[in-house]
Write a protein that holds these residues in place. Structure first.
Motif, short mmCIF file in Angstrom:
data_model
loop_
_atom_site.label_atom_id
_atom_site.label_comp_id
_atom_site.label_asym_id
_atom_site.label_seq_id
_atom_site.Cartn_x
_atom_site.Cartn_y
_atom_site.Cartn_z
N GLN A 43 0.78 -1.29 0.19
CA GLN A 43 -0.02 0.06 -0.06
C GLN A 43 0.81 1.28 0.03
N HIS A 44 2.04 1.22 0.54
CA HIS A 44 2.68 2.39 0.77
C HIS A 44 4.24 2.54 0.29
N PRO A 45 4.43 2.94 -0.86
CA PRO A 45 3.62 3.57 -1.82
C PRO A 45 2.89 2.34 -2.55
N PRO A 46 2.01 2.74 -3.07
CA PRO A 46 0.95 1.55 -3.89
C PRO A 46 1.86 0.73 -4.93
N GLN A 65 -9.05 -2.70 0.20
CA GLN A 65 -7.73 -1.99 -0.29
C GLN A 65 -7.91 -1.40 -1.74
N LYS A 66 -7.75 0.05 -1.82
CA LYS A 66 -8.08 0.48 -3.01
C LYS A 66 -6.93 0.77 -3.63
N LYS A 67 -5.59 0.92 -2.99
CA LYS A 67 -4.30 1.23 -3.71
C LYS A 67 -3.58 0.04 -4.02
N SER A 69 -3.17 -3.52 -6.43
CA SER A 69 -3.55 -4.02 -7.47
C SER A 69 -2.84 -5.64 -7.51
#
Length: 83
Positions: A43-46, A65-67, A69
């Motif tokens: 997630q951080h960064p995506p 989790q929208k960030k 893929s």
């Protein structure tokens, strides 16, 4: 960046790296961590998770989790070289 799950063959990871795709291998760096920990790391960064594990798609949606893929690889072992 792509995060290659533990189940991604090292040959695939090496091909990605040779193609100048920044690839982080869970097998090489954080072997044994949970799928949830991989999602958190992505997630951080995506980042993109590359896996053979169908559960990742469910987990990403379950935790909203929208960030993150996910690319799910499905192939016959004889097709590995083509990947």
């Amino acid at each position: 960046m792509i995060i290659a799950d533990e189940n991604i063959p090292l040959a695939v990871i090496e091909k990605l790296r040779l193609s100048h795709v920044e690839t982080y291998s869970i097998f090489e760096n954080k072997r044994g961590i949970s799928d949830k920990e991989i999602i958190d790391f992505a997630q951080h960064p995506p980042k993109i998770i590359l896996t053979e594990d169908k559960d990742f798609g469910d987990l990403v949606f379950a935790y909203d989790q929208k960030k993150v893929s996910v690319i799910l690889l499905r192939y016959h072992y004889s097709d590995l070289e083509r990947i």
